[in-house]
Every structure is written in structure tokens, then in C-alpha cells.
Scaffold this motif. Structure first.
Motif, PDB file in Angstrom:
ATOM      1  N   ASP A 219      64.557 159.070 -92.878  1.00  0.00           N
ATOM      2  CA  ASP A 219      64.657 159.258 -91.430  1.00  0.00           C
ATOM      3  C   ASP A 219      66.111 159.307 -90.990  1.00  0.00           C
ATOM      4  O   ASP A 219      66.516 158.687 -90.002  1.00  0.00           O
ATOM      5  CB  ASP A 219      63.920 158.138 -90.676  1.00  0.00           C
ATOM      6  N   SER A 220      66.926 160.042 -91.772  1.00  0.00           N
ATOM      7  CA  SER A 220      68.345 160.270 -91.490  1.00  0.00           C
ATOM      8  C   SER A 220      69.220 159.045 -91.695  1.00  0.00           C
ATOM      9  O   SER A 220      70.423 159.099 -91.461  1.00  0.00           O
ATOM     10  CB  SER A 220      68.551 160.790 -90.050  1.00  0.00           C
ATOM     11  N   GLN A 221      68.639 157.914 -92.141  1.00  0.00           N
ATOM     12  CA  GLN A 221      69.426 156.716 -92.391  1.00  0.00           C
ATOM     13  C   GLN A 221      69.799 156.654 -93.870  1.00  0.00           C
ATOM     14  O   GLN A 221      68.923 156.704 -94.734  1.00  0.00           O
ATOM     15  CB  GLN A 221      68.638 155.461 -92.000  1.00  0.00           C
ATOM     16  N   PRO A 222      71.100 156.574 -94.212  1.00  0.00           N
ATOM     17  CA  PRO A 222      71.492 156.528 -95.623  1.00  0.00           C
ATOM     18  C   PRO A 222      71.037 155.228 -96.276  1.00  0.00           C
ATOM     19  O   PRO A 222      71.147 154.147 -95.687  1.00  0.00           O
ATOM     20  CB  PRO A 222      73.020 156.632 -95.570  1.00  0.00           C
ATOM     21  N   MET A 223      70.525 155.341 -97.488  1.00  0.00           N
ATOM     22  CA  MET A 223      70.066 154.179 -98.243  1.00  0.00           C
ATOM     23  C   MET A 223      71.191 153.629 -99.115  1.00  0.00           C
ATOM     24  O   MET A 223      71.987 154.393 -99.685  1.00  0.00           O
ATOM     25  CB  MET A 223      68.891 154.564 -99.149  1.00  0.00           C
ATOM     26  N   ALA A 224      71.271 152.306 -99.226  1.00  0.00           N
ATOM     27  CA  ALA A 224      72.180 151.694-100.187  1.00  0.00           C
ATOM     28  C   ALA A 224      71.667 151.978-101.596  1.00  0.00           C
ATOM     29  O   ALA A 224      70.460 151.919-101.847  1.00  0.00           O
ATOM     30  CB  ALA A 224      72.266 150.187 -99.950  1.00  0.00           C
ATOM     31  N   LYS A 225      72.579 152.291-102.515  1.00  0.00           N
ATOM     32  CA  LYS A 225      72.164 152.608-103.877  1.00  0.00           C
ATOM     33  C   LYS A 225      71.817 151.328-104.630  1.00  0.00           C
ATOM     34  O   LYS A 225      72.460 150.293-104.458  1.00  0.00           O
ATOM     35  CB  LYS A 225      73.270 153.372-104.601  1.00  0.00           C
ATOM     36  N   ILE A 226      70.808 151.431-105.478  1.00  0.00           N
ATOM     37  CA  ILE A 226      70.304 150.267-106.189  1.00  0.00           C
ATOM     38  C   ILE A 226      69.920 150.682-107.599  1.00  0.00           C
ATOM     39  O   ILE A 226      69.359 151.772-107.808  1.00  0.00           O
ATOM     40  CB  ILE A 226      69.081 149.667-105.440  1.00  0.00           C
ATOM     41  N   ASP A 227      70.265 149.871-108.598  1.00  0.00           N
ATOM     42  CA  ASP A 227      69.829 150.167-109.964  1.00  0.00           C
ATOM     43  C   ASP A 227      68.564 149.376-110.273  1.00  0.00           C
ATOM     44  O   ASP A 227      68.085 148.567-109.465  1.00  0.00           O
ATOM     45  CB  ASP A 227      70.932 149.881-110.982  1.00  0.00           C
ATOM     46  N   GLN A 228      68.016 149.602-111.460  1.00  0.00           N
ATOM     47  CA  GLN A 228      66.711 149.014-111.777  1.00  0.00           C
ATOM     48  C   GLN A 228      66.780 147.494-111.865  1.00  0.00           C
ATOM     49  O   GLN A 228      65.856 146.797-111.435  1.00  0.00           O
ATOM     50  CB  GLN A 228      66.190 149.603-113.087  1.00  0.00           C
ATOM     51  N   ASP A 229      67.866 146.955-112.394  1.00  0.00           N
ATOM     52  CA  ASP A 229      67.984 145.496-112.496  1.00  0.00           C
ATOM     53  C   ASP A 229      68.030 144.862-111.115  1.00  0.00           C
ATOM     54  O   ASP A 229      67.356 143.849-110.856  1.00  0.00           O
ATOM     55  CB  ASP A 229      69.244 145.129-113.288  1.00  0.00           C
ATOM     56  N   ARG A 230      68.810 145.424-110.220  1.00  0.00           N
ATOM     57  CA  ARG A 230      68.902 144.882-108.874  1.00  0.00           C
ATOM     58  C   ARG A 230      67.565 145.009-108.152  1.00  0.00           C
ATOM     59  O   ARG A 230      67.162 144.111-107.401  1.00  0.00           O
ATOM     60  CB  ARG A 230      70.004 145.628-108.096  1.00  0.00           C
ATOM     61  N   PHE A 231      66.873 146.134-108.376  1.00  0.00           N
ATOM     62  CA  PHE A 231      65.566 146.312-107.761  1.00  0.00           C
ATOM     63  C   PHE A 231      64.601 145.210-108.208  1.00  0.00           C
ATOM     64  O   PHE A 231      63.846 144.654-107.393  1.00  0.00           O
ATOM     65  CB  PHE A 231      64.996 147.682-108.131  1.00  0.00           C
ATOM     66  N   ASN A 232      64.600 144.887-109.482  1.00  0.00           N
ATOM     67  CA  ASN A 232      63.689 143.851-109.990  1.00  0.00           C
ATOM     68  C   ASN A 232      63.969 142.500-109.352  1.00  0.00           C
ATOM     69  O   ASN A 232      63.057 141.698-109.134  1.00  0.00           O
ATOM     70  CB  ASN A 232      63.810 143.764-111.510  1.00  0.00           C
ATOM     71  N   ILE A 233      65.240 142.236-109.035  1.00  0.00           N
ATOM     72  CA  ILE A 233      65.582 140.978-108.371  1.00  0.00           C
ATOM     73  C   ILE A 233      65.084 140.983-106.930  1.00  0.00           C
ATOM     74  O   ILE A 233      64.473 140.010-106.452  1.00  0.00           O
ATOM     75  CB  ILE A 233      67.111 140.748-108.422  1.00  0.00           C
ATOM     76  N   LEU A 234      65.321 142.086-106.218  1.00  0.00           N
ATOM     77  CA  LEU A 234      64.908 142.155-104.819  1.00  0.00           C
ATOM     78  C   LEU A 234      63.400 142.179-104.658  1.00  0.00           C
ATOM     79  O   LEU A 234      62.855 141.653-103.680  1.00  0.00           O
ATOM     80  CB  LEU A 234      65.501 143.401-104.158  1.00  0.00           C
ATOM     81  N   ASN A 235      62.721 142.763-105.607  1.00  0.00           N
ATOM     82  CA  ASN A 235      61.304 143.064-105.428  1.00  0.00           C
ATOM     83  C   ASN A 235      60.384 141.898-105.785  1.00  0.00           C
ATOM     84  O   ASN A 235      59.201 142.092-106.033  1.00  0.00           O
ATOM     85  CB  ASN A 235      60.925 144.294-106.270  1.00  0.00           C
ATOM     86  N   TRP A 236      60.897 140.677-105.775  1.00  0.00           N
ATOM     87  CA  TRP A 236      60.009 139.528-105.997  1.00  0.00           C
ATOM     88  C   TRP A 236      58.982 139.456-104.869  1.00  0.00           C
ATOM     89  O   TRP A 236      57.841 139.049-105.068  1.00  0.00           O
ATOM     90  CB  TRP A 236      60.818 138.232-106.061  1.00  0.00           C
ATOM     91  N   ASP A 237      59.412 139.902-103.664  1.00  0.00           N
ATOM     92  CA  ASP A 237      58.480 139.966-102.540  1.00  0.00           C
ATOM     93  C   ASP A 237      57.981 141.408-102.456  1.00  0.00           C
ATOM     94  O   ASP A 237      58.396 142.187-101.607  1.00  0.00           O
ATOM     95  CB  ASP A 237      59.199 139.558-101.250  1.00  0.00           C
ATOM     96  N   ASN A 238      57.063 141.767-103.356  1.00  0.00           N
ATOM     97  CA  ASN A 238      56.697 143.176-103.487  1.00  0.00           C
ATOM     98  C   ASN A 238      55.722 143.659-102.425  1.00  0.00           C
ATOM     99  O   ASN A 238      55.320 144.820-102.452  1.00  0.00           O
ATOM    100  CB  ASN A 238      56.144 143.466-104.883  1.00  0.00           C
TER     101      ASN A 238
END
Length: 368
Positions: A219-238
Motif C-alpha cells: 500500500d505504497s509503504q516501504p517495508m523494512a528488509k528482513i532475513d530468515q533468521d530475523r523473521f523466525n525471531i519476530l514470528n514467535w507471535d505468528n
């Protein structure tokens, strides 16, 4: 010189050619001697001083070239008006580059153009090359840096050549120096997918590789870049759902975090769209953000503004300065409205009227 075929429509007396593969030790510049005839024989000399200087094997290439010299110039400003010629050098076909070093000046801008010594014809000037700001090996570092960012190697040189990068550096000096935020245009591709509520992963083309530079907007908002390791940390609240803030690319998929809470805005066209249209009419734009991108069939269209829509409540003459509509709700107190192909500004609103209307603005015509 015996060649596989001569087309007299392509060759003429005094044309210049390179015999041999450019960059190899026996490549040389020669000149056609006499008017060619259709067949397999081409008479050449070394600019009037004999024939070829080196031995050449069968199947070596012959390239016709428009220019046989390189003219190096300098100016104090980034303009070709009033440039000074520093030297004119013969094209060096046994090297990938024809080089010159200005040892007399340390400031200003350099310009290069090609010259045909037979006809005195010239190519266009190159872009200005600043004398300051770049070290002796800066261009090589830029080329290696571009390849590193794009995860390219020397094996990919047929895909993106050093010359591609050099031309882009010359054309985009300011973008490079000031970090314009764009990928290299010769490498850019745009892909679009519609966001779906509670869907995290979106499949993309197979040729999108891990490690490539990418920019993702939702929706025209730039996303912060994330790698797979960081995603796994953030996604504990999936199960967390809201507007996505992070995105990554792996396994041929775009992955968003957190889960999108809503699907992409969509609507239907209210009328045809021509190939040159600059305004697109929809049934309802209330769910669209500005600026943004819209996907119509397979075409991605960027837009700057979202316009509120209403309908005329009665006829409108070409001289009218008050426009009566169904409702002015959601319109600003002053602004611009568009009716058919006419644009008009207004200075006030009532509940169902635009007042203080100036007709036919922005090079449009007032019509009834």
C-alpha cells in the motif's frame, strides 16, 4: 583479405574496420582500400601504409566501425560548450579500453567523443566526468560494488557487462553520489501481487534470487528488509495481524510480517481507460491510499492522488461559476475538480455546490 561475404550496401571505400577479436593481442584497425564489390574479397591497408600488421587465423571476426580515433577533452564546467581538446588517440583494439591521463589539470570535467579521421565526423560527447571525487581505482571499485550488491560474478558478464555499469555510472552520477534510493535501472524489474488478509507468503518468479537487491512496498509503504533468521525471531507471535512492516525474499516467495490484517483494496472501473489516460475513474476510491500503485489486468499503474467523486445535479453551462452536485462531502474547502476533460478550480463549497469556480484551468477548455 578473404572474408565469407561482402555486401556493398554495408561497406564502402575508406571505411574503418577492426580485424580480430577486440581485446586480443593481434586485433588491429584497418581501412578499406578501394570500392568493395559483392563477393568474398576486401582490400584493406593500414591507413595508407601497407596491409595488416599481424597474422590472423580463419574465422577471426571483422567489425565495421564508424570511428577510428578517440578525442579527449576538458572544460572547467560540466558543459561541452567551449571544451579544450587535450589529445586525439587512435582506438586501441588490442585492449578493451583506449586510455588517456591528463597530468596537467586536477579540476574540471572531462569529455570524450569518437572521431573518424577520414571524414572528420564525430560522435556525440560523453557525459561530463568530474576530475575530483574519484580516485584512480574508483571506477573499478564501483563496478565490483555493483556486482556485489546484485550478487553477480564474472560468470554473469554476458548478462550485465562492465560497460553497462560504466554507462550507468556516467548517466547517474548524482544518483550514485547522493544515494538516490533506486536499483540500477538496467537491472530493475517490477512485480506486483495483491495482498490477501491473513496470507503471509506470496509466490514470485523463479528468477528472483536470494541476495538480490530489492525494495518491497505494501500500500505504497516501504517495508523494512528482513532475513530468515530475523523473521523466525519476530514470528514467535505468528497470529499477530496488522499492517505489515517487514518483508523478506527467500524460496521464491515474498514473506510479510506481521500477517496482513486486510486484503488489498479493489474496485471496478467506471469507464474505459485509454493508453494515454492520466485520470482513471472508479466506482469507489475510499479504500485507496495516495500515492500508490494500482493493478489493472497485467498493467501496473502508479498514481499520485485519489480524487473524491460526486455527480452533477443539473446541466452546466460553459460560463457557469457555481457547480451544483449531489454532495460535496469529503471535498476540501478549496481545490480543483474535473468534469469530463475540463479542470476547474473553486474557492468555496456549500453542501451541494462548488462556488467561486474558475473554468478551463491547466490548459483545458470550458465546455457545457
Amino acid at each position: 583479405m578473404t572474408v565469407k561475404a561482402i555486401d556493398t550496401n554495408a561497406w564502402a571505400d575508406n571505411d574503418w574496420l577492426i580485424l580480430g577479436e577486440i581485446g586480443t593481442g593481434n586485433a588491429e584497425v584497418l581501412q578499406v582500400k578501394g570500392s568493395p564489390t559483392d563477393g568474398t574479397s576486401l582490400s584493406v591497408d593500414n591507413a595508407g601504409s601497407g596491409g595488416a600488421r599481424y597474422n590472423h587465423a580463419i574465422n577471426e571476426p571483422v567489425y565495421r566501425i564508424d570511428f577510428n580515433q578517440v578525442e579527449f577533452n576538458r572544460n572547467t564546467t560540466d558543459t561541452t560548450s567551449g571544451v579544450s581538446v587535450l589529445t586525439t588517440a587512435e582506438v586501441q583494439p588490442d585492449d578493451l579500453f583506449t586510455r588517456f591521463e591528463d597530468t596537467s589539470n586536477t579540476t574540471g570535467f572531462g569529455f570524450v567523443r569518437f572521431k573518424n579521421s577520414e571524414t572528420s565526423a564525430f560522435s556525440s560527447y560523453s557525459d561530463g566526468i568530474p576530475y575530483t571525487g574519484y580516485g584512480a581505482k574508483a571506477l573499478g571499485r564501483i563496478i565490483r560494488g555493483v556486482r556485489r550488491i546484485l550478487s553477480e560474478t564474472e560468470a554473469d558478464i554476458e548478462h550485465i557487462t562492465d560497460q553497462d555499469i560504466i554507462e550507468e555510472v556516467n548517466e547517474k552520477q548524482r544518483d550514485v553520489a547522493h544515494d538516490g534510493g533506486r536499483l540500477w535501472p538496467f537491472y530493475e524489474t517490477i512485480r506486483s501481487s495483491s495482498q490477501v488478509a491473513n496470507q503471509r507468503r506470496y509466490t514470485i518468479d523463479d528468477n528472483v534470487e536470494i541476495g538480490k537487491a530489492f525494495t518491497i512496498t505494501v500500500d505504497s509503504q516501504p517495508m523494512a528488509k528482513i532475513d530468515q533468521d530475523r523473521f523466525n525471531i519476530l514470528n514467535w507471535d505468528n497470529l499477530r495481524t496488522e499492517d505489515p512492516t517487514h518483508a523478506g525474499v527467500w524460496n521464491n516467495r515474498i514473506v510479510l510480517w506481521p500477517l496482513p490484517s486486510a486484503s488489498a483494496s479493489s474496485d471496478t472501473l467506471d469507464g474505459d481507460v485509454t493508453a494515454t489516460a492520466t485520470t482513471i475513474m472508479l466506482d469507489d476510491v475510499s479504500d485507496f491510499r495516495a500515492p500508490g500503485r494500482a493493478l489493472i489486468n497485467s498493467e501496473i499503474i502508479s498514481y499520485e492522488n485519489v480524487l473524491t467523486k460526486t455527480a452533477l445535479d443539473g446541466t452546466l453551462t460553459a460560463a457557469a461559476t457555481t457547480v451544483t452536485v449531489d454532495s460535496t462531502t469529503d471535498f476540501p474547502s478549496t481545490g480543483t475538480i474535473v468534469i469530463d476533460d475540463e479542470e476547474m478550480t473553486y474557492s468555496g463549497t456549500g453542501s451541494t455546490t462548488f462556488t467561486g469556480v474558475t473554468r478551463g484551468v491547466n490548459s483545458t477548455s470550458a465546455v457545457a
